[in-house]
Design a protein around this motif. Structure first.
Motif, PDB file in Angstrom:
ATOM      1  N   LEU A 149     -15.682  -5.978  10.984  1.00  0.00           N
ATOM      2  CA  LEU A 149     -14.919  -5.091  11.867  1.00  0.00           C
ATOM      3  C   LEU A 149     -13.423  -5.241  11.615  1.00  0.00           C
ATOM      4  CD1 LEU A 149     -14.853  -3.052  14.137  1.00  0.00           C
ATOM      5  CD2 LEU A 149     -15.063  -4.935  15.782  1.00  0.00           C
ATOM      6  N   LEU A 150     -12.970  -6.458  11.358  1.00  0.00           N
ATOM      7  CA  LEU A 150     -11.560  -6.658  11.015  1.00  0.00           C
ATOM      8  C   LEU A 150     -11.231  -5.978   9.678  1.00  0.00           C
ATOM      9  CD1 LEU A 150     -11.075 -10.421  11.979  1.00  0.00           C
ATOM     10  CD2 LEU A 150     -10.255  -8.410  13.227  1.00  0.00           C
ATOM     11  N   VAL A 151     -12.164  -6.026   8.734  1.00  0.00           N
ATOM     12  CA  VAL A 151     -11.950  -5.359   7.453  1.00  0.00           C
ATOM     13  C   VAL A 151     -11.890  -3.851   7.650  1.00  0.00           C
ATOM     14  CG1 VAL A 151     -12.886  -4.975   5.133  1.00  0.00           C
ATOM     15  CG2 VAL A 151     -13.047  -7.246   6.196  1.00  0.00           C
ATOM     16  N   PHE A 152     -12.766  -3.308   8.516  1.00  0.00           N
ATOM     17  CA  PHE A 152     -12.722  -1.879   8.819  1.00  0.00           C
ATOM     18  C   PHE A 152     -11.348  -1.487   9.364  1.00  0.00           C
ATOM     19  CE2 PHE A 152     -17.514  -1.924   9.422  1.00  0.00           C
ATOM     20  CZ  PHE A 152     -17.745  -1.193   8.281  1.00  0.00           C
ATOM     21  N   ILE A 153     -10.820  -2.297  10.264  1.00  0.00           N
ATOM     22  CA  ILE A 153      -9.527  -1.985  10.873  1.00  0.00           C
ATOM     23  C   ILE A 153      -8.427  -1.962   9.811  1.00  0.00           C
ATOM     24  CG2 ILE A 153      -7.780  -2.854  12.471  1.00  0.00           C
ATOM     25  CD1 ILE A 153     -10.081  -3.956  14.182  1.00  0.00           C
ATOM     26  N   ALA A 154      -8.403  -2.999   8.957  1.00  0.00           N
ATOM     27  CA  ALA A 154      -7.341  -3.101   7.954  1.00  0.00           C
ATOM     28  C   ALA A 154      -7.459  -2.012   6.891  1.00  0.00           C
ATOM     29  CB  ALA A 154      -7.380  -4.486   7.308  1.00  0.00           C
ATOM     30  N   THR A 155      -8.649  -1.836   6.330  1.00  0.00           N
ATOM     31  CA  THR A 155      -8.812  -0.842   5.272  1.00  0.00           C
ATOM     32  C   THR A 155      -8.688   0.582   5.813  1.00  0.00           C
ATOM     33  OG1 THR A 155     -11.219  -0.932   5.561  1.00  0.00           O
ATOM     34  CG2 THR A 155     -10.249  -2.359   3.884  1.00  0.00           C
ATOM     35  N   GLY A 156      -9.219   0.816   7.010  1.00  0.00           N
ATOM     36  CA  GLY A 156      -9.111   2.152   7.594  1.00  0.00           C
ATOM     37  C   GLY A 156      -7.667   2.541   7.855  1.00  0.00           C
ATOM     38  N   LEU A 157      -6.871   1.584   8.333  1.00  0.00           N
ATOM     39  CA  LEU A 157      -5.460   1.863   8.581  1.00  0.00           C
ATOM     40  C   LEU A 157      -4.731   2.145   7.279  1.00  0.00           C
ATOM     41  CD1 LEU A 157      -3.301   1.965  10.816  1.00  0.00           C
ATOM     42  CD2 LEU A 157      -2.882  -0.471  10.404  1.00  0.00           C
ATOM     43  N   TYR A 158      -5.057   1.390   6.244  1.00  0.00           N
ATOM     44  CA  TYR A 158      -4.397   1.599   4.941  1.00  0.00           C
ATOM     45  C   TYR A 158      -4.784   2.950   4.343  1.00  0.00           C
ATOM     46  CZ  TYR A 158      -3.133   0.912   0.046  1.00  0.00           C
ATOM     47  OH  TYR A 158      -2.606   1.063  -1.206  1.00  0.00           O
ATOM     48  N   LEU A 159      -6.058   3.296   4.415  1.00  0.00           N
ATOM     49  CA  LEU A 159      -6.538   4.511   3.772  1.00  0.00           C
ATOM     50  C   LEU A 159      -6.028   5.779   4.446  1.00  0.00           C
ATOM     51  CD1 LEU A 159     -10.235   3.456   3.051  1.00  0.00           C
ATOM     52  CD2 LEU A 159      -8.396   3.745   1.375  1.00  0.00           C
ATOM     53  N   ARG A 160      -5.748   5.711   5.727  1.00  0.00           N
ATOM     54  CA  ARG A 160      -5.295   6.930   6.412  1.00  0.00           C
ATOM     55  C   ARG A 160      -3.778   6.940   6.644  1.00  0.00           C
ATOM     56  NH1 ARG A 160      -5.221   8.453  12.429  1.00  0.00           N
ATOM     57  NH2 ARG A 160      -4.230  10.042  11.178  1.00  0.00           N
ATOM     58  N   TRP A 161      -3.065   5.995   6.063  1.00  0.00           N
ATOM     59  CA  TRP A 161      -1.613   5.923   6.251  1.00  0.00           C
ATOM     60  C   TRP A 161      -0.968   7.197   5.699  1.00  0.00           C
ATOM     61  CZ3 TRP A 161       0.695   2.186   9.046  1.00  0.00           C
ATOM     62  CH2 TRP A 161       2.081   2.144   9.041  1.00  0.00           C
ATOM     63  N   PRO A 162      -0.336   7.997   6.556  1.00  0.00           N
ATOM     64  CA  PRO A 162       0.206   9.288   6.091  1.00  0.00           C
ATOM     65  C   PRO A 162       1.573   9.125   5.416  1.00  0.00           C
ATOM     66  CG  PRO A 162       0.598   9.046   8.433  1.00  0.00           C
ATOM     67  CD  PRO A 162      -0.157   7.816   7.999  1.00  0.00           C
ATOM     68  N   LYS A 163       1.918  10.130   4.627  1.00  0.00           N
ATOM     69  CA  LYS A 163       3.243  10.144   4.013  1.00  0.00           C
ATOM     70  C   LYS A 163       4.307  10.524   5.031  1.00  0.00           C
ATOM     71  CE  LYS A 163       1.535  11.350  -0.597  1.00  0.00           C
ATOM     72  NZ  LYS A 163       1.585  12.318  -1.718  1.00  0.00           N
ATOM     73  N   ILE A 164       3.935  11.346   5.980  1.00  0.00           N
ATOM     74  CA  ILE A 164       4.856  11.754   7.047  1.00  0.00           C
ATOM     75  C   ILE A 164       4.257  11.290   8.374  1.00  0.00           C
ATOM     76  CG2 ILE A 164       5.960  13.692   8.210  1.00  0.00           C
ATOM     77  CD1 ILE A 164       5.721  15.274   5.620  1.00  0.00           C
TER      78      ILE A 164
END
Length: 393
Positions: A155-170
């Protein structure tokens, strides 16, 4: 791009494995969040008695009468409500042969008559074992505990990777927090998956970090040291029997001293009989203005005389000690109040949503890849020999 690809594949690989277990743990955890409320509702007819113009029995008489009626069971604790017209709930020690705890019973405080067993205890015991170790044999020492602990880390990995993968440019609040369900196909499922995940991210972070408390001893030791500045105290195992001083413990003397003192402000009191080491009679009580159901104070009494040995007030503890002593309430969100308890329960119920949307995204992506994959008859057979790509006459 290589890092992003690795994290993306790690995210969906865990989603297809640990995500399914987390979905099950979420549903069972949400049920356990309101275990007390559900069991109170199931036992509403047994938990209420008619108020009479006569004194209620003391704990010694209640224990003696119940143990005489139900040999060879031994009483472990009695739960008293602070208001009149409420039944006393008696809990037994674990069975020495099976290791299981017999169902609790409700007692009429005026005459000690049994009003029936507590409904729902067996069901919630099964739900609890499913949540903690997936009903796999071995309980806390078996493979089930290792699997659920690994899923808490996932679950911690989901949080970290999910946040990184959806990080927007704007960065705009609409991008972060507003789902766009009008978009067709995979875009709609992706929006639902990521936006709900963003809303629930702080809750899942607390759930994961607190859930690891029961998964790994090294984690609990380190977290306790960070919160309190010292190592955790060793806890006794299941009480499989009861020993005490010669004769009956001085329950009535301890109960009278409690009722005449701090017990006057108690909304709930749990009197626990001496365990195998017969160290003390313990009364944990909840004040009427308590912040949450586990904000309990504690008084200990000498089992031979009923004299007060010590007292601990919940409000006197530092915040770190309160967190360590009530990690289950932190895990359920009740430590922060009723509103947060509801939010945590809804977040737990949403875990199957992430599993479903994640699988849907995976399936749709695979379908799209197959549609856009080069045909074997194109470009020389996509790497196959030319003889395989040419039509035969």
């Amino acid at each position: 791009m290589i890092l992003r690809t690795i994290l993306f594949r790690l995210h969906w690989a865990l989603g297809l494995t640990a995500g399914l277990v987390l979905a099950l743990m979420g549903v069972t955890g949400a049920l356990m969040s309101y275990e007390e409320a559900i069991t109170d509702l199931l036992n509403a007819d047994r938990a209420v008695v008619a108020v009479r113009e006569r004194p209620v029995l003391g704990p010694q008489a209640l224990v003696a009468g119940l143990e005489a009626a139900c040999p060879p069971l031994k009483v472990n604790a009695l739960t008293f409500a602070g208001e009149p017209g409420r039944a006393v709930r008696a809990r037994f020690v674990y069975d020495a042969k099976t290791g299981a705890r017999p169902p609790s019973v409700y007692l009429d405080p005026y005459d000690g008559v049994q009003l029936g067993e507590a409904r729902g205890e067996t069901t919630f015991a099964t739900i609890r074992e499913l949540h903690r170790w997936l009903l796999i044999p071995g309980e806390g020492k078996g493979w089930g505990r290792q699997i659920t602990g690994a899923c808490a880390l996932a679950l911690l990995v989901f949080i970290a990777t999910g946040l990184y993968l959806r990080w927007p440019k704007i960065h705009r609040w609409r991008i972060w927090l507003k789902p766009n369900l009008a978009r067709p196909g995979r875009a709609r499922w992706w929006s639902l998956h990521t936006i709900v995940g963003t809303w629930m991210l702080p809750v899942y972070l607390v759930i994961a970090l607190s859930g690891l408390w029961w998964s790994y001893d090294w984690y609990r030791t380190g977290a306790t040291w960070l919160l309190t500045g010292r190592a955790p105290e060793a806890k006794a195992g299941r009480v499989l029997g009861r020993k005490g001083p010669d004769g009956q413990p001085a329950l009535d003397a301890a109960w009278t001293a409690f009722r005449q003192g701090e017990g006057r402000a108690a909304a709930l009191a749990i009197l626990t009989l001496p365990g195998p080491d017969a160290t003390a009679i313990r009364i944990r009580w909840l004040a009427r203005d308590a912040d949450h159901p586990k904000a309990r104070n504690e008084i200990t009494f000498d089992p031979a005389t009923g004299a007060v040995l010590g007292s601990k007030r919940y409000d006197d503890k530092p915040l770190g000690q309160r967190l360590a002593d009530n990690m289950l309430e932190v895990h359920r969100g009740r430590f922060f109040g009723d509103v947060f308890a509801l939010i945590f329960a809804l977040a737990a119920l949403a875990m199957p949503l992430f599993a479903a949307t994640g699988i849907t995204l995976y399936v749709l992506r695979r379908r799209a890849e197959r549609r856009h994959a080069p045909s074997p008859t194109r470009a020389g057979g996509a790497g196959l020999p030319d003889d395989w790509a040419r039509p035969r006459s």
